[in-house]
Enzyme design. Sequence first.
Site, PDB file in Angstrom:
ATOM      1  N   ASP A  69      27.381  43.984  25.252  1.00 30.51           N
ATOM      2  CA  ASP A  69      26.256  44.410  24.543  1.00 30.51           C
ATOM      3  C   ASP A  69      25.196  44.461  25.597  1.00 30.51           C
ATOM      4  O   ASP A  69      25.400  43.937  26.583  1.00 30.51           O
ATOM      5  CB  ASP A  69      25.887  43.634  23.326  1.00 30.51           C
ATOM      6  N   ASP A  71      21.072  43.707  25.910  1.00 32.46           N
ATOM      7  CA  ASP A  71      19.854  42.844  25.121  1.00 32.46           C
ATOM      8  C   ASP A  71      18.583  43.262  25.900  1.00 32.46           C
ATOM      9  O   ASP A  71      18.530  43.567  27.216  1.00 32.46           O
ATOM     10  CB  ASP A  71      20.267  41.334  25.181  1.00 32.46           C
ATOM     11  N   ASP A 149      18.370  30.049  30.638  1.00 29.43           N
ATOM     12  CA  ASP A 149      19.227  28.881  31.150  1.00 29.43           C
ATOM     13  C   ASP A 149      19.876  28.888  32.391  1.00 29.43           C
ATOM     14  O   ASP A 149      19.363  27.925  33.125  1.00 29.43           O
ATOM     15  CB  ASP A 149      20.339  28.726  30.035  1.00 29.43           C
TER      16      ASP A 149
END
Length: 280
Positions: A69, A71, A149
Amino acid sequence: MLGDKPGQHQSRTLQLQPVRIARDEHPVSRAQISKNALTVLYGLKKAGYQACLVGGGVRDLLVDIKPKDFDIATDALPEEVRKVFRNCRLIGRRFRLAHVHFGREIIEVATYRAAHDKAETSDQASTKDAQIVRDNVFGNRDEDALRRDFSINALYYDITDFSIIDYFGGFEDIAKRQLRMIGTPDQRYREDPVRLLRAVRLAAKLDFSIEKATAEPISQLGPLLDNVPRARLFEEMLKLFQSGHAQRSYEMLQQYDLTQHLLLWPVEVNPVDQNLVELA
């Protein structure tokens, strides 16, 4: 940088110096990006907002993996994204997102996040036992990069000039095939213990090593997973074992003593693999 619009936020103190990698210095092409993702990127740009492809989509393209996907990160607030796209739905309380629907494909759009100490109310951000349970403090791209992260997930593909904005050396880490946490690993794992599993999953998926400082706290902090809602563990387990790298994921979970925190029954009662299957 585009000028501020109502609802857009700029940091008053943060001054990062990201590296901008020009189009002729990286392999990512618009031909590799979903047409629907490009529609959203250009739509936000036309409306006067910043819009970048970010996270796994950029990372996977750089290691020659077809992204599952795409984002998008933007300085537009969720409500402003909905005004731009009639086919948009807002979701989430813990983490407010905009989903732009194109038939079966959904393009996820997140507003840049800022540090929790900028929250004005508990509705914007809240923590419990040092873990983030609500995350809706909006900021600018620099602040958003700090909240991510791993360095390889803090790469932003800028639709204005097709460059990649690299905040923490993620481009080099991809070349070295290593996973490295942004900031102090112990603190970042405590903020969201699911990052312990994410480190294992990404290292297994990409066949990367985990950088020494990033790897050191994993085994010790495993008990933090005991307090994570089962629904979140279930979602991460699906990614660990149903994405084509199950054996390597399992080996790394054992290496870092994490399997015991993913079991529904004690190991002495049921075999590990049966418990993992039961959870999934």
